[in-house]
Design a protein around this motif. Structure first.
Motif, PDB file in Angstrom:
ATOM      1  N   VAL A 213       0.852  -1.181   0.000  1.00 27.39           N
ATOM      2  CA  VAL A 213       0.000   0.000   0.000  1.00 27.39           C
ATOM      3  C   VAL A 213       0.890   1.233   0.000  1.00 27.39           C
ATOM      4  CG1 VAL A 213      -0.134   0.002   2.532  1.00 27.39           C
ATOM      5  CG2 VAL A 213      -1.901   1.161   1.221  1.00 27.39           C
ATOM      6  N   GLU A 217      -0.750   7.491   0.571  1.00 26.34           N
ATOM      7  CA  GLU A 217      -2.195   7.280   0.406  1.00 26.34           C
ATOM      8  C   GLU A 217      -2.808   6.844   1.739  1.00 26.34           C
ATOM      9  OE1 GLU A 217      -5.787   7.117  -1.700  1.00 26.34           O
ATOM     10  OE2 GLU A 217      -3.860   8.021  -2.204  1.00 26.34           O
ATOM     11  N   TRP A 218      -2.144   5.909   2.382  1.00 23.09           N
ATOM     12  CA  TRP A 218      -2.588   5.415   3.694  1.00 23.09           C
ATOM     13  C   TRP A 218      -2.672   6.553   4.708  1.00 23.09           C
ATOM     14  CZ3 TRP A 218      -4.015   1.008   6.415  1.00 23.09           C
ATOM     15  CH2 TRP A 218      -3.788   1.007   7.780  1.00 23.09           C
ATOM     16  N   LEU A 221      -5.584   9.009   4.353  1.00 28.07           N
ATOM     17  CA  LEU A 221      -6.849   8.519   4.908  1.00 28.07           C
ATOM     18  C   LEU A 221      -6.827   8.546   6.436  1.00 28.07           C
ATOM     19  CD1 LEU A 221      -9.613   7.108   4.706  1.00 28.07           C
ATOM     20  CD2 LEU A 221      -8.382   4.922   4.664  1.00 28.07           C
ATOM     21  N   CYS A 225      -9.344  10.268   9.210  1.00 27.45           N
ATOM     22  CA  CYS A 225     -10.089   9.444  10.170  1.00 27.45           C
ATOM     23  C   CYS A 225      -9.838   9.858  11.606  1.00 27.45           C
ATOM     24  CB  CYS A 225      -9.722   7.971   9.986  1.00 27.45           C
ATOM     25  SG  CYS A 225     -10.357   7.237   8.456  1.00 27.45           S
ATOM     26  N   PHE A 333      -8.750  -0.560   8.489  1.00 30.00           N
ATOM     27  CA  PHE A 333      -8.296   0.616   7.738  1.00 30.00           C
ATOM     28  C   PHE A 333      -7.859   0.231   6.321  1.00 30.00           C
ATOM     29  CE2 PHE A 333      -7.574   2.569  12.033  1.00 30.00           C
ATOM     30  CZ  PHE A 333      -8.422   3.656  11.852  1.00 30.00           C
ATOM     31  N   LEU A 334      -7.221  -0.915   6.184  1.00 31.40           N
ATOM     32  CA  LEU A 334      -6.805  -1.372   4.842  1.00 31.40           C
ATOM     33  C   LEU A 334      -8.022  -1.620   3.958  1.00 31.40           C
ATOM     34  CD1 LEU A 334      -3.889  -3.794   5.791  1.00 31.40           C
ATOM     35  CD2 LEU A 334      -3.686  -1.732   4.382  1.00 31.40           C
ATOM     36  N   LEU A 337      -9.593   1.784   2.987  1.00 28.09           N
ATOM     37  CA  LEU A 337      -8.829   2.426   1.918  1.00 28.09           C
ATOM     38  C   LEU A 337      -9.104   1.741   0.587  1.00 28.09           C
ATOM     39  CD1 LEU A 337      -6.690   4.474   1.028  1.00 28.09           C
ATOM     40  CD2 LEU A 337      -4.938   2.771   1.619  1.00 28.09           C
ATOM     41  N   ASP A 338      -9.201   0.427   0.617  1.00 28.22           N
ATOM     42  CA  ASP A 338      -9.424  -0.340  -0.612  1.00 28.22           C
ATOM     43  C   ASP A 338     -10.771   0.001  -1.244  1.00 28.22           C
ATOM     44  OD1 ASP A 338      -8.567  -2.488  -2.457  1.00 28.22           O
ATOM     45  OD2 ASP A 338     -10.307  -3.548  -1.644  1.00 28.22           O
ATOM     46  N   ASN A 341     -10.573   3.520  -2.755  1.00 24.87           N
ATOM     47  CA  ASN A 341      -9.750   3.524  -3.977  1.00 24.87           C
ATOM     48  C   ASN A 341     -10.497   2.886  -5.148  1.00 24.87           C
ATOM     49  OD1 ASN A 341      -6.405   3.053  -2.532  1.00 24.87           O
ATOM     50  ND2 ASN A 341      -7.731   4.832  -2.610  1.00 24.87           N
ATOM     51  N   PHE A 346      -9.085   8.979  -3.691  1.00 23.67           N
ATOM     52  CA  PHE A 346      -7.706   8.840  -3.243  1.00 23.67           C
ATOM     53  C   PHE A 346      -7.375   9.940  -2.253  1.00 23.67           C
ATOM     54  CE2 PHE A 346      -8.181   6.596  -7.173  1.00 23.67           C
ATOM     55  CZ  PHE A 346      -7.445   5.439  -6.986  1.00 23.67           C
ATOM     56  N   PHE A 347      -6.361   9.698  -1.406  1.00 25.16           N
ATOM     57  CA  PHE A 347      -6.127  10.587  -0.267  1.00 25.16           C
ATOM     58  C   PHE A 347      -4.722  11.143  -0.165  1.00 25.16           C
ATOM     59  CE2 PHE A 347      -9.499   7.590   0.656  1.00 25.16           C
ATOM     60  CZ  PHE A 347     -10.499   8.406   1.168  1.00 25.16           C
TER      61      PHE A 347
END
Length: 349
Positions: A213, A217-218, A221, A225, A333-334, A337-338, A341, A346-347
């Motif tokens: 990842v 990007e992670w 997000l 949050c 969280f993964l 994000l998925d 996306n 996108f972040f």
């Protein structure tokens, strides 16, 4: 008399900040030297060192820990900002069998290009804890582990789990990249001069392989949050500032996608588009030159209320609308994000 007492008090304070070699420690630079030999020995033992290891030591100070490390490893690379401490380190190894096994780099650790090392051991200035942590975690090749002394609250944030009061963005980001465990609590009286707070020693083991990842990007997000970690995600993503930030990136991504699609068109297709291919306003809006009905539908989708509904719809469909960041796991969280996306959101800043 009052003046005499004041001078005596200042003299006593100054003396309390000096060690036997006459160096005055500067609290403003985070110089708190670990003086307890039992804790020094415990740190060396918990590092799990091998005789073939190259150890990176950050902030060696006067070398109390350095000398113990030199007894058990192949080489110590010590990065120290203060030239007075550098001279003291060199003095301590001069004429000993350890002199050829110690490399001292004078400089700011945050500006220093780190060499290869197997293990990092550090008693760092607490004000740069976060940037040092992520500098280490971005280092390549990946090292085996880092044994680091942090301010206790910072250390507990690193190891905090979902539901813990100290669980935060720092916890989530660090634990994405590494396994973190608490090793040892160290009271402030074990330092000279003593800091105002207690400390903790933490073990950080970089994950290998790393999650597939983008960290930017992670983090983009996670930053959103934990904007208000105890509110529901639905409440957070309803905020105008949050929606505005997401929409800006959404439009930018759509624009870039359209630009890439345009570049893939052959010459004949470009001629067929005529003047439309030069209409930058259409490209900015994310149009893909379909029929007008489709374009009107997309325009409606971009309207503020519809955009909010789309974002909240993604949260609801994924089962996240009523969840709180403070309770979500790494896998949660993964997955969040998925699904964003996959929907084109996108972040990354």
């Amino acid at each position: 008399m009052a003046g005499g007492k004041e001078r005596k008090s200042k003299h006593t304070a100054a003396a309390g900040q000096r060690f036997q070699g006459g160096i005055q420690f500067l609290k403003t630079k985070g110089q708190h030297i670990l003086k307890n030999p039992l804790i020094v020995q415990s740190i060396v033992q918990k590092a799990g060192l091998k005789s073939t290891d190259i150890v990176l030591e950050i902030g060696p100070g006067t070398g109390n820990l350095t000398m113990k490390l030199l007894e058990v490893v192949k080489k110590v690379i010590a990065v120290e900002l203060d030239p007075r401490m550098v001279l003291e380190l060199q003095r301590r190894v001069q004429g000993t069998s350890y002199s050829s096994h110690l490399q001292v780099i004078q400089g700011d650790i945050l500006k220093t290009q780190l060499p290869y090392f197997d293990v990092c051991v550090a008693n760092i200035p607490y004000q740069i804890s976060s940037p040092i942590t992520f500098k280490l975690l971005s280092h390549r090749p990946i090292f085996r582990c880092a044994i680091i002394m942090f301010q206790r609250e910072f250390a507990m944030r690193l190891v905090a789990r979902p539901g813990d009061p100290l669980f935060c963005r720092l916890s989530v980001n660090t634990q994405l990249l590494a396994r973190v465990s608490h090793l040892l609590k160290v009271g402030k009286n074990n330092f000279r001069p003593p800091p105002k707070v207690d400390s903790s020693v933490v073990r950080i083991e970089p994950k290998h392989p790393l999650p597939s990842v983008s960290f930017k990007e992670w983090d983009g997000l996670i930053r959103l949050c934990f904007n208000r970690k105890n509110k529901t995600l639905g409440a957070i993503f309803r905020q105008k500032t949050v929606l505005s930030s997401i929409e800006k990136r959404y439009r930018t991504h759509q624009s870039l996608q359209d630009s890439e699609q345009m570049q893939k068109l052959d010459g004949e297709d470009i001629v067929m588009l005529g003047d439309v291919s030069n209409d930058t306003s259409m490209a900015i809006e994310g149009c893909d030159y379909q029929d007008m009905d489709t374009l009107e539908d997309e325009a409606d989708l971009q309207a503020p209320s519809s955009f909010k509904d789309k974002v909240l719809g993604i949260l609801k469909e994924g089962g996240f609308e009523d969840k709180r960041s403070s309770k979500l796991t790494q896998d949660d969280f993964l997955r969040l994000l998925d699904i964003f996306n996959n929907a084109g959101f996108f972040f990354a800043s």
